[in-house]
Design an enzyme around this catalytic site. Structure first.
Site, short mmCIF file in Angstrom:
data_model
loop_
_atom_site.label_atom_id
_atom_site.label_comp_id
_atom_site.label_asym_id
_atom_site.label_seq_id
_atom_site.Cartn_x
_atom_site.Cartn_y
_atom_site.Cartn_z
N HIS A 75 0.83 -1.21 0.00
CA HIS A 75 0.00 0.00 0.00
C HIS A 75 0.86 1.26 0.00
CE1 HIS A 75 -3.80 1.92 -0.34
NE2 HIS A 75 -3.31 2.87 0.42
N TYR A 101 1.39 4.96 -2.69
CA TYR A 101 1.70 6.37 -2.40
C TYR A 101 3.06 6.76 -2.98
CZ TYR A 101 -2.51 6.07 0.27
OH TYR A 101 -3.83 5.87 0.62
N ARG A 156 -12.01 -10.50 -10.35
CA ARG A 156 -10.82 -9.95 -11.01
C ARG A 156 -9.82 -11.08 -11.22
NH1 ARG A 156 -7.04 -6.93 -6.46
NH2 ARG A 156 -5.67 -6.77 -8.26
N ARG A 157 -8.71 -10.77 -11.86
CA ARG A 157 -7.62 -11.74 -12.11
C ARG A 157 -8.15 -13.02 -12.74
NH1 ARG A 157 -6.48 -10.98 -6.37
NH2 ARG A 157 -4.83 -9.45 -6.06
FE1 HAS Z 1 -6.33 1.94 -3.45
C1 HAS Z 1 -6.71 -1.48 -3.69
C2 HAS Z 1 -7.98 1.94 -0.48
C3 HAS Z 1 -5.73 5.33 -3.11
C4 HAS Z 1 -4.04 1.82 -6.02
N1 HAS Z 1 -5.55 0.46 -4.63
C5 HAS Z 1 -5.85 -0.88 -4.59
C6 HAS Z 1 -5.10 -1.58 -5.59
C7 HAS Z 1 -4.31 -0.65 -6.22
C8 HAS Z 1 -4.61 0.63 -5.62
C9 HAS Z 1 -3.30 -0.91 -7.33
O1 HAS Z 1 -8.87 -0.10 1.62
C10 HAS Z 1 -5.19 -3.07 -5.90
C11 HAS Z 1 -4.09 -3.84 -5.27
C12 HAS Z 1 -4.21 -5.30 -5.65
O2 HAS Z 1 -3.68 -5.68 -6.70
O3 HAS Z 1 -4.85 -6.06 -4.91
N2 HAS Z 1 -6.82 3.37 -2.08
C13 HAS Z 1 -7.52 3.17 -0.96
C14 HAS Z 1 -7.71 4.43 -0.25
C15 HAS Z 1 -7.08 5.39 -1.02
C16 HAS Z 1 -6.51 4.70 -2.14
C17 HAS Z 1 -8.44 4.65 1.02
N3 HAS Z 1 -5.14 3.32 -4.39
C18 HAS Z 1 -5.04 4.65 -4.09
C19 HAS Z 1 -4.07 5.26 -4.93
C20 HAS Z 1 -3.58 4.27 -5.76
C21 HAS Z 1 -4.27 3.05 -5.40
C22 HAS Z 1 -3.67 6.71 -4.87
C23 HAS Z 1 -2.56 4.31 -6.81
C24 HAS Z 1 -1.86 5.36 -7.14
N4 HAS Z 1 -7.20 0.51 -2.32
C25 HAS Z 1 -7.79 0.72 -1.11
C26 HAS Z 1 -8.20 -0.58 -0.55
C27 HAS Z 1 -7.83 -1.55 -1.46
C28 HAS Z 1 -7.21 -0.84 -2.56
C29 HAS Z 1 -8.85 -0.85 0.74
C30 HAS Z 1 -8.01 -3.07 -1.31
C31 HAS Z 1 -9.22 -3.53 -2.03
C32 HAS Z 1 -9.34 -5.04 -1.98
O4 HAS Z 1 -10.25 -5.52 -1.32
O5 HAS Z 1 -8.53 -5.76 -2.59
C33 HAS Z 1 -6.97 6.86 -0.65
O6 HAS Z 1 -5.62 7.23 -0.59
C34 HAS Z 1 -7.73 7.74 -1.61
C35 HAS Z 1 -7.77 9.18 -1.14
C36 HAS Z 1 -8.12 10.09 -2.27
C37 HAS Z 1 -9.01 11.08 -2.21
C38 HAS Z 1 -9.28 11.92 -3.43
C39 HAS Z 1 -8.70 13.34 -3.33
C40 HAS Z 1 -8.87 14.04 -4.62
C41 HAS Z 1 -7.95 14.86 -5.18
C42 HAS Z 1 -8.25 15.47 -6.53
C43 HAS Z 1 -8.78 16.88 -6.41
C44 HAS Z 1 -9.30 17.33 -7.73
C45 HAS Z 1 -9.17 18.59 -8.22
C46 HAS Z 1 -9.73 18.91 -9.57
C47 HAS Z 1 -8.52 19.69 -7.48
C48 HAS Z 1 -9.77 11.41 -1.00
C49 HAS Z 1 -6.66 15.19 -4.52
C50 HAS Z 1 -11.10 19.42 -9.36
C51 HAS Z 1 -11.77 19.92 -10.56
C52 HAS Z 1 -13.07 19.74 -10.86
C53 HAS Z 1 -13.64 20.39 -12.03
C54 HAS Z 1 -13.96 18.87 -10.09
#
Ligand code: HAS
Length: 560
Positions: free
Chosen positions: A234, A238, A450-451
């Protein structure tokens, strides 16, 4: 041989505006390997979606899991690690100054060690000796050379990362009492995160998988190996994300003509990632027996904490955009939005990435919620989640960066036409990924695993419901492949054919009158101690429990 003093003088006199050509060569070497991985990994992705649609069968010399391993390893591990090391090398050289010869040599040794490891691991996958997917879960057993190859990639990354840290430390010594350049500071945080998290996978590979695959031990403790993998896995996401955040915090404000909203906020967000990225790996193992529910709950809570620095980033980006848009005369609640430079690919691609990260992050929060994880775990929903996060938010930011960074490093220009092609990539990616990722999310909710290769599961009614979504995935995936062809053409053009000239490496300044960054935010020792304490707290008891209570381990399996 350049001395340190000469190097510094040269850098200061150029105001660190340009990355030194010698440092640029190292950065480019990494970036070129990353884009070879994009092309080959993307081709593997196309084959997968076509197979899963049911309309296409692979030739007999390839099997689905081999292709899936190529896809995951090349895009999940190689594109990311190599791009990051190249980008970070350039970022440090740009903001802390030119590397000394010694630092650059260490960087190059790292590059070659990583590349040799990559070739060795790739050879094992291509000869079908390692169809174990990018997570290489035991008890699937790969050839020992595959594991050693990956270990080499990590050792190589440690070396190049060390060179980047050494350059930063040199800057600190020469500029005592000043707050460090934001971009270099961020690189150093990401490298520390990498060192600490890769220890988990290094122990898994060297202590468990290598002796087991050599036949020195017959069985492997599967739960321990998966726990060590996710201790790393995990934080790995990041490690991928933080370079994208570097671009969002530091490069994007300059491109839109604005200033960094708050250097202190950015530094705090990165330090929070440092302490919270590792002790959350068990959220990938909620469904696994053998880990006590209390520790799953504790790591679920820590996962919700690690969302906070991303929310801070979202706030900071909105503020940056709105302040600049209003400065340019944008009126009303959303008038500022129209003032952003929509034709500039350096902005547009990362921006599409940010938009994708909103549903991608929300999906992550769903995954992290234990009960909802029961519904989505091991379904293709998770694949949809990571195609929004890593394959859009992060990848589009990397692409949008590479299109100006390559010409910056090799003395060429991102021409108007190349910029338009880059914008096409952004639009194709947005369309393709919306189709593919949405249908993955929906099919996942309908239970599609998946997979897994195409199967009608013996004519099951439930499996029949998934097929139309799998066809949609093939359509989305094909559009993404077209984008990958355009990307490949663009990279070749920017590397060898674009006109000679000067391309800026945009680095924004902090807003005038901004308060000085508190010294505590620059105190790596303090944050390092907190990081280690939280990791020890979150992992000691679960690991002791696993070691004490695991059943006899498993023999290796080769199911392909
Ligand atoms: Fe995830 C599974 C939880 C973030 C990648 N994640 C995965 C896997 C990958 C992955 C590759 O809790 C699969 C692994 C595998 O092969 O088994 N993930 C999270 C959580 C976050 C999160 C809580 N993941 C990521 C990021 C990844 C990534 C970043 C890659 C770079 N993830 C999980 C969990 C699993 C999981 C479980 C396991 C699932 C399972 O059961 O197998 C957090 O860090 C996310 C926080 C993000 C936010 C969004 C903030 C938004 C921003 C953009 C602002 C937009 C603007 C534009 C300013 C709260 C910063 C606005 C403009 C407009 C016009 C609207």
């Amino acid at each position: 041989m350049t001395t340190t003093k000469e190097t510094v003088q040269k850098s200061v006199s150029s105001g660190f505006k340009n990355v030194d050509r010698k440092d640029g060569k190292l950065a480019l070497a990494y970036i070129y390997v990353a884009f070879i991985a994009v092309f080959l990994g993307g081709t593997a992705g196309l084959l997968q979606v076509l197979v899963r649609s049911g309309a296409y069968e692979l030739p007999s010399f390839l099997n689905y899991y081999q292709v899936l391993t190529v896809h995951g390893v090349l895009l999940g591990l190689v594109l990311t690690t190599f791009f990051i090391l190249g980008f970070q090398t350039a970022a440090v050289s740009r903001t802390s100054g030119t590397f000394t010869d010694k630092q650059r040599t260490i960087g190059w040794i790292g590059f070659w060690v990583a590349t040799i490891g990559l070739v060795a691991a790739a050879a094992m996958i291509l000869t079908n000796e390692a169809s174990v997917l990018y997570t290489f879960y035991a008890p699937l057993q790969a050839h020992v050379v595959f594991y050693l190859g990956l270990a080499f990639v990590i050792v190589g990354s440690w070396l190049t990362g060390a060179a980047q840290i050494m350059r930063f430390v040199q800057w600190k010594k020469e500029n005592k009492g000043q707050s460090s350049p934001l971009l270099s500071f961020m690189v150093v945080v990401n490298n520390f995160l990498w060192y600490v998290c890769t220890l988990g996978v290094a122990i898994e590979v060297l202590v468990q998988l290598v002796p087991w695959s050599l036949g020195l031990v017959e069985r492997v403790d599967v739960l321990l190996s998966r726990t060590l993998f996710w201790y790393f896995g995990h934080a790995l996401v990041y490690f991928w994300l933080l370079p994208a955040y570097m671009v969002w915090y530091v490069v994007i404000p300059k491109i839109i003509g604005g200033k960094i909203f708050s250097e202190s906020l950015a530094k705090l967000a990165f330090m929070l990632f440092l302490i919270l990225s590792v002790p959350v790996g068990i959220h990938h193992q909620f469904m696994e027996p053998g880990i006590d529910a209390l520790w799953k709950f504790i790591q679920a809570c820590l996962t919700f904490f690690v969302v906070v620095p991303s929310l801070m980033t979202a706030f900071s980006m909105f503020a940056t955009f709105e302040l600049r848009g209003r400065e340019l005369g944008g009126k009303g609640v959303f008038g500022w939005f129209k003032k952003l430079p929509w034709n500039d690919s350096r902005f547009l691609l990362p921006f599409i990435g940010m938009v994708a990260f909103i549903p991608g992050g929300a999906g992550g929060i769903i995954n992290a919620s234990y009960q909802m994880n029961e519904l989505v775990h091991n379904t293709i929903w998770v694949t949809g989640h990571f195609h929004l996060t890593i394959a859009t938010a992060v990848a589009l930011t990397y692409f949008g960066t590479a299109f100006w960074l390559i010409p910056h490093l090799n003395g060429r220009k991102l021409t108007k036409r190349a910029n338009s092609m880059a914008n096409c990539v952004g639009i194709l990616w947005a369309i393709g990924m919306t189709i593919m990722s949405s249908s993955m999310h929906i099919a996942g909710l309908l239970g599609a695993p998946r997979r897994s290769a195409y199967s009608e599961y013996g004519g099951s009614e439930q499996a029949a419901e998934w097929i139309s979504y799998q066809v949609a995935q093939a359509i989305g995936g094909s559009i993404l492949f077209i984008a990958i062809l355009v990307i490949t053409g663009l990279i070749i053009y920017l590397a060898f054919f674009a006109p000679k000239g000067e391309q800026d490496f945009p680095v924004a300044e902090v807003a005038p009158g901004a308060a000085k960054v508190p010294a505590s935010l620059e105190n790596f020792k303090l944050w390092g101690v907190i990081m280690i304490a939280v990791i020890i707290f979150a992992y000691t008891i679960p690991i002791i429990d696993i070691i004490n209570t695991s059943p006899v381990g498993s023999k290796g399996f080769k199911l392909w």
